[in-house]
Design an enzyme around this catalytic site. Structure first.
Site, PDB file in Angstrom:
ATOM      1  N   ARG A 101      46.156  53.965  41.121  1.00  0.00           N
ATOM      2  CA  ARG A 101      46.686  52.734  40.518  1.00  0.00           C
ATOM      3  C   ARG A 101      45.538  51.886  39.990  1.00  0.00           C
ATOM      4  O   ARG A 101      44.524  51.712  40.658  1.00  0.00           O
ATOM      5  CB  ARG A 101      47.434  51.892  41.568  1.00  0.00           C
ATOM      6  CG  ARG A 101      48.705  52.471  42.043  1.00  0.00           C
ATOM      7  CD  ARG A 101      49.651  51.450  42.643  1.00  0.00           C
ATOM      8  NE  ARG A 101      49.075  50.378  43.424  1.00  0.00           N
ATOM      9  CZ  ARG A 101      49.771  49.382  43.935  1.00  0.00           C
ATOM     10  NH1 ARG A 101      51.079  49.303  43.717  1.00  0.00           N
ATOM     11  NH2 ARG A 101      49.214  48.444  44.646  1.00  0.00           N
ATOM     12  N   THR A 105      46.674  46.144  37.030  1.00  0.00           N
ATOM     13  CA  THR A 105      48.033  46.338  36.481  1.00  0.00           C
ATOM     14  C   THR A 105      48.965  47.070  37.450  1.00  0.00           C
ATOM     15  O   THR A 105      50.181  47.062  37.267  1.00  0.00           O
ATOM     16  CB  THR A 105      47.980  47.168  35.180  1.00  0.00           C
ATOM     17  OG1 THR A 105      47.464  48.463  35.513  1.00  0.00           O
ATOM     18  CG2 THR A 105      47.113  46.519  34.132  1.00  0.00           C
ATOM     19  N   ASP A 197      46.021  48.644  52.220  1.00  0.00           N
ATOM     20  CA  ASP A 197      45.713  49.783  51.352  1.00  0.00           C
ATOM     21  C   ASP A 197      45.537  51.028  52.218  1.00  0.00           C
ATOM     22  O   ASP A 197      44.556  51.162  52.951  1.00  0.00           O
ATOM     23  CB  ASP A 197      44.432  49.496  50.548  1.00  0.00           C
ATOM     24  CG  ASP A 197      44.200  50.562  49.499  1.00  0.00           C
ATOM     25  OD1 ASP A 197      44.140  51.762  49.857  1.00  0.00           O
ATOM     26  OD2 ASP A 197      44.102  50.219  48.308  1.00  0.00           O
ATOM     27  N   ASP A 200      42.307  53.240  51.741  1.00  0.00           N
ATOM     28  CA  ASP A 200      41.106  52.571  52.253  1.00  0.00           C
ATOM     29  C   ASP A 200      41.082  52.569  53.777  1.00  0.00           C
ATOM     30  O   ASP A 200      40.031  52.761  54.392  1.00  0.00           O
ATOM     31  CB  ASP A 200      41.045  51.120  51.739  1.00  0.00           C
ATOM     32  CG  ASP A 200      40.544  51.047  50.300  1.00  0.00           C
ATOM     33  OD1 ASP A 200      39.977  52.052  49.819  1.00  0.00           O
ATOM     34  OD2 ASP A 200      40.729  49.994  49.663  1.00  0.00           O
TER      35      ASP A 200
END
Ligand code: PRP
Ligand code: URA
Length: 207
Positions: A101, A105, A197, A200
């Site tokens: 991603r 955006t 996330d 991550d």
């Protein structure tokens, strides 16, 4: 088809550990593997089997053998779910789709795709822990569908209503299995309450 939400106390227990911001990557990876075992068991519930004739030490019997299936993790985060799937279904054929991603955006773009050559007509499980806007999942499902795969099941750890709606609008024939349907997305298209996330946290690359 449609949405299935895992209903299992062990699933809720494990998901709580993933959501907890103090859970470090080593623990996060281990919990991801355990939770995916439950999700994989749920997602494979309606797989077909062939009857096989075998013998116990005492007499012949009719047993069951799974027909071939395919798993396709979406890189990176989906890789954290693959090992559990292979553990449960060792003969699974594995493909990979790389999607990322854009930070601003939230639109996913593809950087890699390698699918098994014989995927046509096979039950295929697309693995990605986060179904947020549904953009990544929709692209991944289009790729496996164009290769002839089916039926297709999207296996996610956390889903947002926006992602579920989008995936089922673009691909009404897809089944979704998830451990949780969360409240929604924030302005950066992260799931709330979510778990942050996933990639991550899984790989220890948090900024
Ligand atoms: C995350 C996640 C999904 C995607 C979900 O990946 O693993 O692939 O976002 O978002 P969407 O539903 O809005 O498309 P990310 O792009 O952060 O890449 P990574 O797995 O490499 O960290
Ligand atoms: N990707 C993630 O890793 N987390 C989210 O909440 C949304 C997309």
């Amino acid at each position: 088809m449609g949405l299935t939400i895992l209903a299992h106390p062990l699933g809720s227990h494990l998901l709580t550990q993933l959501r907890d911001k103090t859970t470090e990557p080593a623990q996060f990876r281990s919990v991801t593997r355990r939770l995916t075992l439950l999700l994989a068991a749920e997602a494979t519930k309606s797989l077909n089997t062939n009857t096989v004739h075998k013998e116990t030490p005492l007499e012949p019997f009719d047993g069951a053998e799974l027909t071939p299936v395919v798993a396709v993790p979406i890189l990176r985060a989906g890789l954290g779910m693959l090992e559990s799937f292979v553990e449960l279904v060792p003969d699974v054929a594995v493909g990979y789709i790389g999607l990322e991603r854009d930070e601003s955006t939230a639109v996913a773009s593809s950087y890699y795709a390698k699918l098994p050559p014989n995927i046509a007509g096979k039950p295929t499980f697309v693995l990605d822990p986060m179904l947020a806007t549904g953009g990544s999942a929709s692209q991944a499902v289009s790729l496996v569908k164009n290769a002839g795969a089916g039926p297709i099941t999207m296996v996610a750890i956390v889903a947002a209503p926006e992602g579920v709606d989008r995936l089922l609008t673009v691909h009404p024939d897809v089944a979704i299995v998830t451990a949780a349907l969360d409240r929604g997305l924030n302005d950066r298209k992260y799931i709330l309450p979510g778990l942050g996330d996933f990639g991550d946290r899984l790989y220890g690359t948090e900024p």
